[in-house]
Design a protein around this motif. Structure first.
Motif, PDB file in Angstrom:
ATOM      1  N   UNK A 283       0.828  -1.209   0.000  1.00  0.00           N
ATOM      2  CA  UNK A 283       0.000   0.000   0.000  1.00  0.00           C
ATOM      3  C   UNK A 283       0.856   1.250   0.000  1.00  0.00           C
ATOM      4  N   UNK A 284       0.725   2.041  -1.032  1.00  0.00           N
ATOM      5  CA  UNK A 284       1.566   3.221  -1.215  1.00  0.00           C
ATOM      6  C   UNK A 284       1.356   4.263  -0.117  1.00  0.00           C
ATOM      7  N   UNK A 285       0.102   4.517   0.239  1.00  0.00           N
ATOM      8  CA  UNK A 285      -0.142   5.655   1.125  1.00  0.00           C
ATOM      9  C   UNK A 285       0.455   5.448   2.516  1.00  0.00           C
ATOM     10  N   UNK A 309      -2.219   8.087 -11.907  1.00  0.00           N
ATOM     11  CA  UNK A 309      -2.255   9.528 -11.625  1.00  0.00           C
ATOM     12  C   UNK A 309      -2.398   9.751 -10.117  1.00  0.00           C
ATOM     13  N   UNK A 310      -3.239   8.955  -9.491  1.00  0.00           N
ATOM     14  CA  UNK A 310      -3.406   9.085  -8.042  1.00  0.00           C
ATOM     15  C   UNK A 310      -2.097   8.764  -7.330  1.00  0.00           C
ATOM     16  N   UNK A 315       2.597  10.866  -4.292  1.00  0.00           N
ATOM     17  CA  UNK A 315       4.039  11.064  -4.125  1.00  0.00           C
ATOM     18  C   UNK A 315       4.383  12.548  -4.087  1.00  0.00           C
ATOM     19  N   UNK A 316       3.754  13.328  -4.950  1.00  0.00           N
ATOM     20  CA  UNK A 316       4.034  14.765  -4.990  1.00  0.00           C
ATOM     21  C   UNK A 316       3.671  15.417  -3.656  1.00  0.00           C
ATOM     22  N   UNK A 324      10.605  18.512   0.142  1.00  0.00           N
ATOM     23  CA  UNK A 324      11.349  18.231  -1.100  1.00  0.00           C
ATOM     24  C   UNK A 324      10.681  18.942  -2.273  1.00  0.00           C
ATOM     25  N   UNK A 325      11.476  19.227  -3.313  1.00  0.00           N
ATOM     26  CA  UNK A 325      10.954  19.887  -4.519  1.00  0.00           C
ATOM     27  C   UNK A 325      10.570  18.821  -5.553  1.00  0.00           C
ATOM     28  N   UNK A 326       9.277  18.597  -5.764  1.00  0.00           N
ATOM     29  CA  UNK A 326       8.853  17.526  -6.680  1.00  0.00           C
ATOM     30  C   UNK A 326       9.389  17.705  -8.103  1.00  0.00           C
TER      31      UNK A 326
END
Lengths: 429, 429
Positions: A283-285, A309-310, A315-316, A324-326
């Protein structure tokens, strides 16, 4: 053709599908080296899983032919030229990516035995043994089964019918190239080894992309093709690292930390563009929420399941939250891509992050619609680490249709990693 | 490829388009033999005519390259194998179709000089000399210009772009094959030499048709390809015979009889499936109305201009009026055919006559829509006998857009042959 080449070609009793140990994904070699150092003695079982049950592989593909192909692979060893390439080539800007102790081991390696049975119209093909050895079966096993299936379907075709089949496939790929080259700032690599139509076809596709996309085509995950065509070998790491380490965890607390331990090892070994997070195993989140700060400093992320896209938006947001600068970060999309999806993702994320694509099955095996009954359409075949030292592995993924493992273990992992409801998405390939 | 083949291939200073004197339409050889016997000393001028003025050939095709190709053809002579084939093969069921005196002459033949100038963006290419010699320039001259134009357009293309171009062309041809093989009772031959995209492409098309259509594909008009692929060489006679004989007529009464004199000679020389009437040179309807009864006994008719269905209906009515059974007669359609038209004609005439098709340009050169600006689309190039012993030739045809000759002579021919208003049809190819 001269007589000697012809006689040589006839000497093969079979037409081997995999003719080199480096006809595999580059990331397998990077991971293999890491495993060789960190977990050389873990006993792992890899197993073939055909997610497309409607394709009854054991009825299509002759068992004798399959065994011949697998036996041929067991006879392969690293050639001198391949070894020189791995030892001397610059990968991701680094010389001597592969350490001498690993190379010595690899030069002596032969792939371990396989176990093959038929059940219910499918092949049960498993590989059990030391992790760094058995893990190298994954890609050749997949490539062999995919190509034997292609060969079975093409067996009855005439010479010109076959030529036209490939003409149609070329036409189809080139139409995609013509659309892709319209995309400003495109960066795309071939990730299609495992589910390719055939080796020769993948090699043709790579060369067509080199000519048709120029610098927009950044390389191939196939190490042999990268060597032969003198282009970049592409790839970092995959789910098998956290899956195996998670299965080895003794407590829930230990389990929750397993994915980060894997990346801590990787952090020590690699830098720059090799520091790519693969966040979706459990799970990414939750993975990003709990991640240590040093992970936010990594170069990028690979989105391999769920709505891409989600995943990228998540991540952004995470990078921003960690200061951090995406726009300096790399997002690699690699899940079931085709041209339209790449156009969409590039439009949505270009300028916001550095976008890159790993194009797989629909590059190297888009034979959909080319023969009656769509008998050459690609299908969803995987080869996964299913157990380690007697314990089952688990993958949750961001798409429940890609999850695997025994039900009770899946439930435990979902509890430990705090994964709730997930949106199910069709797995095309 | 072995070294010797490679060195041999490099020795050519050019890549010759026409490499054999029998890389020509079979009917040219049949007519040549007839002319060699009946009119060996007529002095005839053949001239290239580009009916598609928008294609400025002299700007596309380099004059030096054109001269090199034409000079190469002047250096050709019949090889021993070709001579053996022509002398020994059975054509249309007959051995020794070519008489020894003709073969001796042919073996010694070199094509006569050409005359080449540029005017208004077009090449003026003419051949003047003894009829049996100059008439053999027609097909190679057309094939050279068509292929040089293809080469000029393809010059800037990349290796894979080129491969995809041919993949697209193969795909297109094969889709036609798949439709054609649905046609019950189809009989189809390749008539596409003169306006082919290239020699290799024609050869590929023929082989694809052999495999894809099986016995529905009856052969090729190209004598070299017929020999190499071991299939039937197809063809009988063409407009040049009546055109030249008509121009030689001294009176109007003589002119009116000229087309029948030509066929009387042919009747003496040939039988069976070689007795095919080509009725449209000076209007089909008048030609048939005035025809002697022995012509009604011929095997069939070739419809090469005008509305093909109307032409066939006219022939059927004529046969009935002369007491012949049309169901035993052969109707060969050969004008600007493509699949749809063949489907229509077969549906309309199957069972009423024996139907057969001579498929030309849209078989061997359907590159329409395959490159930007449609720069490889076929166009309407012909090479015709324009004068004989100083007198202009005339062709009326069943389509005024295919007529040729000086206006006053055209008017005289129309009066003599009683040709009134004709329906104009676009000449695609």
């Amino acid at each position: 053709m001269d007589i000697a080449s012809r006689v040589y070609a006839h000497k093969w009793k079979i037409d081997p599908i995999v003719r080199s140990l480096i006809d595999t994904d580059f990331y397998k070699l990077l991971m293999c080296q890491s495993i060789f150092r960190n977990s050389p003695d873990a006993n792992v079982t890899f197993s073939l899983i055909n997610r497309t049950r409607s394709i009854r592989l054991a009825e299509l593909v002759d068992e004798g032919e399959l065994r011949e192909q697998l036996d041929h692979i067991r006879g392969l060893s690293l050639t001198r030229g391949e070894s020189t390439y791995l030892r001397g080539n610059t990968f991701y800007g680094k010389r001597q990516m592969f350490r001498p102790d690993f190379m010595e081991w690899f030069e002596a390696l032969r792939l371990p035995p396989y176990h093959l049975e038929k059940r219910d119209g499918q092949y049960e093909l498993t590989f059990e043994g030391k992790w760094p050895e058995v893990m190298l079966w994954e890609i050749p096993a997949l490539a062999v089964l995919m190509e034997l299936r292609s060969r079975a379907v093409m067996k009855g075709m005439g010479k010109f019918e076959l030529q036209v089949l490939y003409a149609r496939a070329m036409t189809k790929l080139w139409s995609k190239v013509e659309r892709l080259r319209q995309i400003d700032g495109l960066k795309l690599a071939d990730f299609g080894t495992r589910r390719r139509h055939s080796f020769l076809w993948q090699d043709w596709c790579v060369q067509a992309m080199m000519e048709g996309l120029g610098p927009k085509f950044t390389g191939t995950s196939n190490c042999l093709i990268a060597m032969r065509r003198d282009i970049e070998a592409i790839g970092t790491n995959a789910h098998e690292l956290p899956m195996v380490q998670a299965a080895l965890a003794d407590t829930d607390a230990d389990l929750l930390q397993a994915p980060y331990r894997v990346l801590a090892d990787w952090h020590e070994e690699h830098e720059g563009n090799l520091r790519i997070i693969l966040p979706d195993t459990y799970g990414t989140e939750g993975f990003l929420r709990r991640a240590p700060d040093w992970l936010a400093g990594w170069t990028g992320i690979r989105i391999d399941s769920g709505d891409p896209a989600r995943g990228a938006e998540t991540a952004i947001a995470w990078w921003k939250a960690r200061g951090e600068d995406p726009t300096r970060k790399l997002v690699i999309f690699s899940d079931g891509l085709d041209v339209e999806k790449m156009e969409e993702l590039q439009a949505q994320f270009s300028g916001r992050v550095r976008v890159s694509f790993g194009w797989g099955t629909l590059m190297t095996n888009d034979f959909r619609g080319l023969v009656p009954g769509d008998a050459l359409a690609p299908f969803s075949l995987v080869c996964k680490a299913v157990s380690v030292n007697g314990r089952p592995t688990v993958k949750l993924s961001d798409n429940p249709n890609k999850a695997m493992g025994p039900a009770d273990e899946v439930a435990r992992y979902k509890r430990v990693f705090g994964v709730g409801d997930q949106a199910a998405m069709d797995v095309v390939v």
